[in-house]
Design a protein around this motif. Structure first.
Motif, mmCIF file in Angstrom:
data_model
loop_
_atom_site.group_PDB
_atom_site.id
_atom_site.type_symbol
_atom_site.label_atom_id
_atom_site.label_comp_id
_atom_site.label_asym_id
_atom_site.label_seq_id
_atom_site.Cartn_x
_atom_site.Cartn_y
_atom_site.Cartn_z
ATOM 1 N N THR A 166 -60.642 -14.980 40.747
ATOM 2 C CA THR A 166 -60.290 -14.798 42.163
ATOM 3 C C THR A 166 -59.651 -13.429 42.359
ATOM 4 O OG1 THR A 166 -59.935 -17.174 42.455
ATOM 5 C CG2 THR A 166 -58.944 -15.712 44.088
ATOM 6 N N PRO A 167 -60.191 -12.589 43.250
ATOM 7 C CA PRO A 167 -59.598 -11.251 43.427
ATOM 8 C C PRO A 167 -58.189 -11.353 43.997
ATOM 9 C CG PRO A 167 -61.276 -11.670 45.102
ATOM 10 C CD PRO A 167 -61.357 -12.802 44.134
ATOM 11 N N LEU A 168 -57.274 -10.599 43.417
ATOM 12 C CA LEU A 168 -55.883 -10.573 43.858
ATOM 13 C C LEU A 168 -55.530 -9.142 44.227
ATOM 14 C CD1 LEU A 168 -54.343 -12.775 41.025
ATOM 15 C CD2 LEU A 168 -54.836 -13.484 43.364
ATOM 16 N N PRO A 169 -55.034 -8.933 45.445
ATOM 17 C CA PRO A 169 -54.672 -7.566 45.838
ATOM 18 C C PRO A 169 -53.513 -7.049 44.998
ATOM 19 C CG PRO A 169 -53.941 -9.154 47.481
ATOM 20 C CD PRO A 169 -54.776 -9.913 46.511
ATOM 21 N N ILE A 170 -53.531 -5.748 44.765
ATOM 22 C CA ILE A 170 -52.521 -5.082 43.946
ATOM 23 C C ILE A 170 -51.954 -3.903 44.726
ATOM 24 C CG2 ILE A 170 -52.138 -3.724 41.846
ATOM 25 C CD1 ILE A 170 -52.494 -6.650 41.270
ATOM 26 N N ALA A 171 -50.650 -3.729 44.677
ATOM 27 C CA ALA A 171 -49.986 -2.571 45.275
ATOM 28 C C ALA A 171 -48.952 -2.069 44.277
ATOM 29 C CB ALA A 171 -49.342 -2.914 46.611
ATOM 30 N N GLY A 203 -52.546 6.827 38.987
ATOM 31 C CA GLY A 203 -53.656 6.114 39.603
ATOM 32 C C GLY A 203 -54.703 5.649 38.609
ATOM 33 N N GLN A 204 -54.706 6.244 37.386
ATOM 34 C CA GLN A 204 -55.640 5.830 36.347
ATOM 35 C C GLN A 204 -54.917 5.310 35.104
ATOM 36 O OE1 GLN A 204 -58.160 9.226 35.581
ATOM 37 N NE2 GLN A 204 -59.381 8.914 37.442
ATOM 38 N N TYR A 205 -53.824 6.007 34.722
ATOM 39 C CA TYR A 205 -53.035 5.613 33.566
ATOM 40 C C TYR A 205 -51.586 5.388 34.012
ATOM 41 C CZ TYR A 205 -56.995 7.491 30.942
ATOM 42 O OH TYR A 205 -58.269 7.752 30.454
ATOM 43 N N LEU A 227 -54.064 1.326 31.174
ATOM 44 C CA LEU A 227 -54.933 1.674 32.288
ATOM 45 C C LEU A 227 -54.505 0.969 33.564
ATOM 46 C CD1 LEU A 227 -58.381 1.271 30.463
ATOM 47 C CD2 LEU A 227 -57.066 3.394 30.787
ATOM 48 N N ILE A 228 -54.912 1.546 34.688
ATOM 49 C CA ILE A 228 -54.763 0.901 35.991
ATOM 50 C C ILE A 228 -56.142 0.453 36.435
ATOM 51 C CG2 ILE A 228 -54.122 1.226 38.399
ATOM 52 C CD1 ILE A 228 -52.022 3.216 37.458
ATOM 53 N N THR A 229 -56.297 -0.839 36.707
ATOM 54 C CA THR A 229 -57.583 -1.428 37.078
ATOM 55 C C THR A 229 -57.450 -2.090 38.446
ATOM 56 O OG1 THR A 229 -57.193 -3.645 36.185
ATOM 57 C CG2 THR A 229 -57.887 -1.935 34.613
ATOM 58 N N PRO A 230 -58.570 -2.553 39.036
ATOM 59 C CA PRO A 230 -58.458 -3.288 40.314
ATOM 60 C C PRO A 230 -57.596 -4.533 40.205
ATOM 61 C CG PRO A 230 -60.713 -2.599 39.952
ATOM 62 C CD PRO A 230 -59.968 -2.298 38.687
ATOM 63 N N ASN A 231 -57.392 -5.052 38.989
ATOM 64 C CA ASN A 231 -56.555 -6.238 38.798
ATOM 65 C C ASN A 231 -55.126 -5.898 38.408
ATOM 66 O OD1 ASN A 231 -58.743 -8.026 39.297
ATOM 67 N ND2 ASN A 231 -59.456 -7.729 37.180
ATOM 68 N N GLY A 232 -54.795 -4.602 38.391
ATOM 69 C CA GLY A 232 -53.435 -4.215 38.043
ATOM 70 C C GLY A 232 -53.373 -3.490 36.717
ATOM 71 N N LEU A 233 -52.331 -3.762 35.966
ATOM 72 C CA LEU A 233 -52.094 -3.057 34.711
ATOM 73 C C LEU A 233 -52.900 -3.687 33.574
ATOM 74 C CD1 LEU A 233 -48.222 -2.515 34.894
ATOM 75 C CD2 LEU A 233 -50.063 -1.125 35.863
ATOM 76 N N GLN A 234 -53.462 -2.814 32.731
ATOM 77 C CA GLN A 234 -54.157 -3.261 31.526
ATOM 78 C C GLN A 234 -53.552 -2.494 30.342
ATOM 79 O OE1 GLN A 234 -58.533 -3.441 31.512
ATOM 80 N NE2 GLN A 234 -58.459 -2.491 29.457
ATOM 81 N N ARG A 275 -44.454 -7.193 26.967
ATOM 82 C CA ARG A 275 -43.147 -7.664 27.426
ATOM 83 C C ARG A 275 -42.418 -6.684 28.330
ATOM 84 N NH1 ARG A 275 -40.302 -11.816 23.284
ATOM 85 N NH2 ARG A 275 -42.179 -13.003 22.762
ATOM 86 N N LEU A 276 -43.019 -5.550 28.598
ATOM 87 C CA LEU A 276 -42.458 -4.632 29.582
ATOM 88 C C LEU A 276 -43.358 -4.526 30.808
ATOM 89 C CD1 LEU A 276 -40.382 -2.576 30.519
ATOM 90 C CD2 LEU A 276 -41.509 -0.848 29.079
ATOM 91 N N SER A 277 -44.661 -4.399 30.576
ATOM 92 C CA SER A 277 -45.587 -4.264 31.708
ATOM 93 C C SER A 277 -45.618 -5.524 32.580
ATOM 94 C CB SER A 277 -46.998 -3.948 31.204
ATOM 95 O OG SER A 277 -47.554 -5.067 30.525
ATOM 96 N N VAL A 278 -45.252 -6.696 32.021
ATOM 97 C CA VAL A 278 -45.339 -7.938 32.784
ATOM 98 C C VAL A 278 -44.472 -7.881 34.039
ATOM 99 C CG1 VAL A 278 -43.511 -9.046 31.405
ATOM 100 C CG2 VAL A 278 -45.164 -10.456 32.639
ATOM 101 N N PHE A 279 -43.285 -7.234 33.967
ATOM 102 C CA PHE A 279 -42.415 -7.168 35.138
ATOM 103 C C PHE A 279 -43.019 -6.270 36.215
ATOM 104 C CE2 PHE A 279 -39.373 -7.738 31.496
ATOM 105 C CZ PHE A 279 -39.187 -9.095 31.699
ATOM 106 N N LEU A 280 -43.680 -5.200 35.812
ATOM 107 C CA LEU A 280 -44.300 -4.289 36.774
ATOM 108 C C LEU A 280 -45.572 -4.897 37.362
ATOM 109 C CD1 LEU A 280 -43.686 -1.143 34.585
ATOM 110 C CD2 LEU A 280 -42.501 -1.682 36.731
ATOM 111 N N GLN A 281 -46.283 -5.702 36.589
ATOM 112 C CA GLN A 281 -47.462 -6.402 37.127
ATOM 113 C C GLN A 281 -47.034 -7.402 38.200
ATOM 114 O OE1 GLN A 281 -50.549 -5.891 36.808
ATOM 115 N NE2 GLN A 281 -51.670 -7.789 37.214
ATOM 116 N N LEU A 282 -45.942 -8.120 37.983
ATOM 117 C CA LEU A 282 -45.436 -9.037 39.004
ATOM 118 C C LEU A 282 -45.014 -8.276 40.256
ATOM 119 C CD1 LEU A 282 -43.316 -11.432 36.746
ATOM 120 C CD2 LEU A 282 -45.509 -11.942 37.835
#
Length: 384
Positions: A166-171, A203-205, A227-234, A275-282
């Protein structure tokens, strides 16, 4: 001396005189003589009756065949003894029971009374069925800590999980540096320290670095980059540097997370975080559409450290007013729920809408006593 016969004569005369006087003193009886023909003659004679012959001896009964023993049924479990029901008083006032465990219901007094037998001479009442508890709030399907190959799963409050993909918007929030006051406890040792979170992307990394510095104990730092993807952080790499440096790398095409200490690879899928990127993804999810995550929404995603990967589960809470070193801040609370592994971290994170939903407080506990609590002291956005 005279003869004896002469001596008896006067005695005999006295006796006869006494009998005559007695007879004359009795009343006359009304006795009529019966005719000679009316007199009954009764003759009796003895008749000897011969005794009956003895009965012939009864034949000895044949022995009955032994019945085939039926299989012994399994004993039924003993039923709990039911309380004896007292006879109902005439037109009693209804009384509230003292507790649910000691209630007893009398049988219906309007039904015809069954004939009393040995089986039903003592009446008992069946205990009432307890009322059904109110239905609990819907919970998302249980996900094991080891289901690391599953993608991120969103379960809105009171609904089924969103279908995978399911697509989820990211900001994504803009670059910023956040300074914290840190306090905590490690193995019974209380400490206070300074902490800093540096976040930047093009915008990319992206790259994020969080460090905690303690006097005489040095610094511990965690770095996430990817990376930064349409789904957020990778994330691609995660580095945990303390007394020694350990790291994890993420290879989504092969679905593997690999660890520098030689621990076996972990299975991963889209949506994996460290364990660090998870807070920024939220932060990116909430900033893009907070109305999509009402209170009670649960977010499950695989989160990896430098030595292992597990499932982390966050539940969206209410917006709270926090008193922080930077001042009063309204922030959305997300609780990190405990997993099946009791040694895993749990706690909460607060995201401030006025600061691009970046974390303004992070509190994590490890085990029963160890914890760390970061409270925002300074916020410096990076100007482009």
């Amino acid at each position: 001396m005279g003869s004896p016969s002469k001596a008896l004569i006067p005695v005999t005369g006295v006796v006869l005189a006494a009998h005559a006087a007695l007879l004359w003193s009795l009343p006359a009886a009304d006795i009529q003589p019966q005719a000679k023909d009316d007199q009954l003659l009764m003759q009796t004679r003895m008749v000897e009756i011969a005794p009956p012959p003895p009965p012939p001896p009864a034949p000895a009964p044949e022995p009955a065949p032994k019945p085939t023993p039926a299989p012994r049924p399994k004993p039924a479990p003993k039923a709990a003894p039911q309380p004896r029901v007292p006879a109902p008083a005439p037109a009693p006032e209804p009384a509230a029971p003292e507790s649910e465990s000691n209630q007893a219901l009398a049988s219906d007094t309007q039904s015809p009374k069954a004939p009393e037998t040995e089986a039903n001479s003592t009446q008992t009442a069946s205990a009432p069925e307890p009322p059904a508890p109110p239905p609990p709030e819907p919970e998302p399907a249980e996900i094991s800590d080891g289901d690391t190959a599953k993608p991120m799963q969103i379960t809105p409050a009171g609904s089924a999980p969103l279908p995978p993909g399911t697509p989820l918007p990211i900001a994504l929030p803009g670059g910023a540096t956040l300074e914290f006051n840190a306090s905590g406890q490690v193995k019974g040792f209380n400490y206070s320290a300074g902490a800093e979170l540096q976040w930047q992307h093009d915008g990319q990394y992206y790259q994020a670095r969080q460090s905690i510095s303690m006097f005489l104990l040095g610094e511990r730092a965690q770095t996430s980059e990817g990376l930064i993807t349409p789904n957020g952080l990778q994330p691609l790499n995660f580095i945990d540097k303390g007394r020694k440096t350990q790291s994890a790398s993420f290879d989504l095409p092969t679905g593997k997370a690999r660890f520098s200490d030689g621990t076996a690879d972990a299975a991963i899928a889209e949506g994996v975080q460290d364990r660090l990127s998870v807070f920024l993804q939220l932060s990116a999810l909430m900033a893009a559409g907070p109305e999509r995550y009402p209170q009670g929404t649960v977010i499950d995603l695989t989160t990896s450290g430098a030595r292992s990967a597990v499932r982390w589960r966050f539940r969206v809470g209410a917006t709270e007013a926090l008193e922080l070193p930077i001042g009063s801040v309204m922030a959305l609370r997300l609780d990190k729920l405990p997993g099946q592994n009791k040694s895993d971290q749990q706690g909460a994170i607060w995201l401030a809408p006025t600061m691009q939903y970046l974390p303004v407080r992070i509190r994590l506990t490890q085990g029963q006593d160890d914890f760390v609590d970061l409270k925002l002291k300074k916020y410096r956005p990076v100007t482009q």
